[in-house]
Design an enzyme around this catalytic site. Structure first.
Site: not given
Ligand code: ARG
Length: 257
Positions: A156, A250
């Site tokens: 990511h 996150c």
């Protein structure tokens, strides 16, 4: 933020996850609570979203959506194991006044789509589809710059790049293709370039309010760089949440009042 009440590792969708390594959910909850309380101590408001049993990755709230003004572009997850999260987050975002829109192409919210000033940086290659940036640019009316990721440990964008303020980023060059690196040097010539030792403890998975930067404590070199650049680094132990492949960023869906 979503408490990791049901956090565990029972499937593998990124190289940090290993079902053979036990997860101590109580430790994850305690580390997560320190992160939440740190935001509150710094004067930020934190809302908690009810965790859903059977969605162990729901703690990684950043993936829920990209938020621009009052529009929330709800994630379309790459893996079926996380698909159920979209609805839980959609409900919260609608209840809080956001207009929710969805995409045809796969994209994983603030995990891959990071707002810097008035542009969006988009990590593509592992999760977010290469066609997503153009689709999202139309939805939010901002330029969306695609950056191709190359190393599966940095799956990511928020594992390889941190937004520090409207004009400043930090990143780990080796996580990107040569083309993406060239784009980053052109857009951000003064970026903080982070070493492998800090990136490999997920040090860049950080949240900045423009002054304080909350990051995994093990990234001590990055902390020094932040300090020298005039930021206030705050290192936290998020090691239990690292077992799912995530850390401070996150776990945080940033909303801007
Ligand atoms: N286990 C989760 C996944 O692989 C971790 C997500 C981490 N979130 C993030 N924004 N990088 O989808």
């Amino acid at each position: 933020m979503t408490p990791p009440t049901f956090f565990t590792v029972r499937y593998v969708i990124n190289p940090w996850m290993d079902t053979a390594i036990p997860v101590d959910t109580a430790t994850a909850v305690a580390q997560w609570a320190v992160l939440r309380d740190t935001y509150r101590r710094l004067g930020h408001a934190v809302d908690e979203i009810a965790p859903v049993p059977g969605l162990p990755d729901m703690v990684y709230a950043a993936n829920a959506a990209l938020i621009v003004d009052d529009t929330a572009v709800i994630a379309r997850f790459r893996h079926h194991q996380r698909a159920g999260e979209s609805w839980a987050y959609t409900r919260w975002l609608r209840a809080h006044g956001y207009t929710t829109v969805s995409t045809v192409h796969v994209q994983e919210g603030q995990g891959d789509l990071m707002l810097v000033g008035s542009m969006v940086l988009a990590g593509i290659g592992f999760r977010t589809a290469p066609q997503a940036p153009a689709e999202i640019a139309k939805l939010v009316g901002l330029p969306v710059v695609g950056l191709e990721l190359t190393d599966p440990r940095f799956y990511h964008l928020d594992t390889a790049l941190a937004v520090l303020d409207d004009t400043t980023i930090a990143y780990y060059p080796a996580a990107f293709t040569a083309e993406a690196r060239a784009t980053l040097t052109e857009l951000f010539p003064d970026a903080i370039v982070v070493a492998g030792s800090d990136a490999h403890v997920l040090g860049l998975n950080a949240v900045s309010d423009g002054r304080h930067v909350i990051h995994p404590a093990a990234a001590t070199g990055f902390a020094d760089q932040l300090h020298r650049a005039g930021f206030v680094p705050i290192g936290l132990d998020l090691s239990e949440l690292l077992k799912g492949g995530g850390a401070a960023k996150c776990c945080t869906l940033e909303v801007y009042p």
